[in-house]
Design a protein around this motif. Structure first.
Motif, short mmCIF file in Angstrom:
data_model
loop_
_atom_site.label_atom_id
_atom_site.label_comp_id
_atom_site.label_asym_id
_atom_site.label_seq_id
_atom_site.Cartn_x
_atom_site.Cartn_y
_atom_site.Cartn_z
N TYR A 164 -6.60 0.86 -6.49
CA TYR A 164 -5.51 0.05 -6.51
C TYR A 164 -6.52 -1.15 -5.76
CZ TYR A 164 -2.50 3.78 -6.54
OH TYR A 164 -1.89 4.89 -6.62
N ALA A 194 -2.67 -4.63 5.04
CA ALA A 194 -2.91 -3.49 3.96
C ALA A 194 -3.91 -2.68 4.14
CB ALA A 194 -3.26 -4.40 2.63
N ALA A 224 -3.79 1.43 4.49
CA ALA A 224 -4.58 2.34 3.47
C ALA A 224 -5.51 3.22 4.30
CB ALA A 224 -5.54 1.13 2.51
N VAL A 265 -8.96 1.77 -2.28
CA VAL A 265 -8.33 0.47 -2.24
C VAL A 265 -9.07 -0.62 -1.81
CG1 VAL A 265 -6.30 -0.70 -1.09
CG2 VAL A 265 -6.29 1.88 -1.54
N PHE A 279 2.08 0.97 -4.18
CA PHE A 279 0.93 1.80 -4.73
C PHE A 279 1.12 3.16 -4.41
CE2 PHE A 279 -2.27 -1.92 -3.82
CZ PHE A 279 -1.84 -2.61 -5.02
N ALA A 309 -6.95 6.46 2.63
CA ALA A 309 -7.79 6.00 1.59
C ALA A 309 -9.17 5.49 2.03
CB ALA A 309 -7.08 4.61 0.74
N VAL A 362 0.83 -1.25 -0.03
CA VAL A 362 0.21 0.06 -0.11
C VAL A 362 0.95 1.12 -0.01
CG1 VAL A 362 -1.51 1.34 1.50
CG2 VAL A 362 -2.15 -1.08 1.14
N THR A 401 -11.42 2.06 1.70
CA THR A 401 -10.73 0.88 1.65
C THR A 401 -12.05 -0.14 1.77
OG1 THR A 401 -8.63 1.51 3.02
CG2 THR A 401 -9.02 -0.84 2.43
N ASP A 415 -7.63 8.32 -2.25
CA ASP A 415 -7.60 6.90 -3.07
C ASP A 415 -8.52 6.08 -2.74
OD1 ASP A 415 -5.54 7.89 -5.07
OD2 ASP A 415 -4.08 7.04 -3.77
N VAL A 421 -8.95 -4.65 -0.97
CA VAL A 421 -8.17 -5.69 -0.44
C VAL A 421 -8.90 -7.06 -0.40
CG1 VAL A 421 -6.78 -6.45 1.40
CG2 VAL A 421 -6.79 -4.17 0.98
N LEU A 460 -5.46 -5.05 -4.16
CA LEU A 460 -4.40 -6.13 -3.63
C LEU A 460 -5.11 -7.67 -3.42
CD1 LEU A 460 -1.32 -6.18 -2.71
CD2 LEU A 460 -2.29 -5.96 -0.45
N VAL A 481 -0.33 4.99 -1.94
CA VAL A 481 -1.54 5.50 -1.80
C VAL A 481 -1.64 6.93 -1.03
CG1 VAL A 481 -3.82 4.92 -0.34
CG2 VAL A 481 -2.54 2.92 -1.51
#
Ligand SMILES: [Zn+2]
Ligand SMILES: [Zn+2]
Length: 373
Positions: A256, A203, A207, A191, A183, A212, A179, A214, A189, A193, A258, A185
């Motif tokens: 992003y 992560a 994030a 994200v 990335f 972010a 992350v 998430t 942003d 996961v 993951l 981040v």
């Protein structure tokens, strides 16, 4: 010297906690570390499925942390009594190492997975004199002591609970590094996961810490509850049309994603969750071939494998500790400690998903007298 270690003798057997012997002191550039605690990582357990590529018998364990007990030579940069977190091994002089990308070291596999440096064959033996593999991930920390290259040891503040810090050297570093490093981040942003185990939850925490939005996908409700505690939006993996849910929750697609599962199906879901120019990182070994559906990589979307969070451990471990001290990376909430003697119970709990991150605490040889099964 003699000490207790968990030895794995075959791919089918349980660990045996027994006396092992170290037959030489630290070589130049090495340090002997008294292990205060060692996390159990998926890669330790994957040895059982490695098809015989990692040499046995061996002492596994590659999330060790402890106190330096002896140093080899004067150039280690460490002194007796220093508290250290141990990470993966690298050669220090190939093109990747020179480019500060030690996870992509040309010698990563031989150094970390296949027994370490040949010149150290025979340095560890069992009580009967049988040879043990010289080193696993530059450490072999399911033990009271580990002999490690000083370049793998990150010095930390001695006021910290060192016995809990080992997983910052691999599992938590992998998720958080993906992350923060891979990335990069930034606040705002998005994200997603996939898989909320130790790596995925690290992560999620990173994030959230980076500001972010998430989304966390998992099939275990208790894992989703943990992800939610770390301010991710929980999404059950069994939901129909996962990508549509992720795109809705992230306002048009995740910047992003993951994947920590290695499942081709979830990886395709993750790809279809990305916005244009989105980036999917893979941290688990693929379990099957990955058939890509048409269009999934259109419009600048990309996919890459990420090893060890693209981390330079000496930089990322202190950063994660600073985030933890600020209350923004509460990795300790994922840890359950076990005495090293209970390593088989820890493995069972890990396999069954009853614990996110077991940390094994070695006890001295003198604290137990009968061999454990
Ligand atoms: Zn290298
Ligand atoms: Zn690991």
């Amino acid at each position: 010297m003699r000490f207790a270690a968990a030895v794995l003798r075959s791919y089918e057997e349980r660990f045996a906690v027994e006396e092992v012997r170290l037959n030489e002191g630290p070589a130049d550039g090495e340090v002997l570390v008294r292990i205060a605690g060692c996390g159990m990582c998926r890669t330790d357990l994957a040895v059982r499925r490695s098809g015989g590529r990692s040499p046995l018998p061996a002492v596994l364990g590659h999330e060790g942390a402890g106190v330096v007990a002896a140093t080899g030579g004067t150039g280690t940069g460490l002194g007796v009594g220093d508290h250290v977190v141990l990470s993966f091994d690298s050669c220090g002089h190939c093109r990747s190492c020179l480019a500060a990308a030690p996870a992509y070291c040309d010698s990563f596999a031989p150094l970390n997975l296949f027994g370490g440096r040949e010149e150290h064959a025979g340095r560890f033996t069992d009580a009967a004199g049988g040879e043990l593999a010289p080193r696993w991930f530059g450490q072999s920390s399911f033990a009271e002591y580990a002999m490690v290259p000083a370049r793998n040891a990150v010095r930390v503040d001695p006021s910290l609970p060192v016995e809990l810090l080992g997983p910052l050297g691999c599992g938590f570093l992998t998720g958080a590094g993906a992350v923060l490093n891979s990335f990069g981040v930034a606040p705002g942003d998005t994200v997603a996961v996939f898989g909320a185990g130790a790596v995925g939850l690290a992560a999620v925490m990173a994030a959230t810490a980076a500001g972010a939005v998430t989304v966390a996908v998992d099939r275990h409700p208790d894992r989703l509850a943990l992800a939610e505690r770390f301010r991710a939006i929980p999404l059950p993996a069994a939901s129909t049309d996962l990508p549509a849910h992720v795109r809705r929750l992230t306002g048009g697609g995740a910047r992003y994603a993951l994947d920590t599962t290695g499942s081709a199906e979830l990886i395709n879901d993750a790809l279809r969750s990305l916005r244009p120019a989105g980036h999917l990182g893979l941290v688990a070994r693929l379990r099957t071939a990955l058939p890509l559906e048409p269009g999934t990589l259109d419009r600048g979307r990309r996919i890459s494998h990420i090893c060890e969070g693209d981390a330079v451990p000496g930089l990322l471990v202190p950063r994660l500790i600073a985030l933890w001290q600020a209350g923004r990376f509460p990795f300790d909430q994922l840890i359950r400690t076990y005495p090293l003697a209970d390593i088989n119970e820890a493995e069972r709990d890990c396999d069954a998903g009853r614990v996110v991150k077991p940390v094994l605490i070695p006890e001295g040889l003198d604290t137990w007298s009968t061999p454990h099964p």
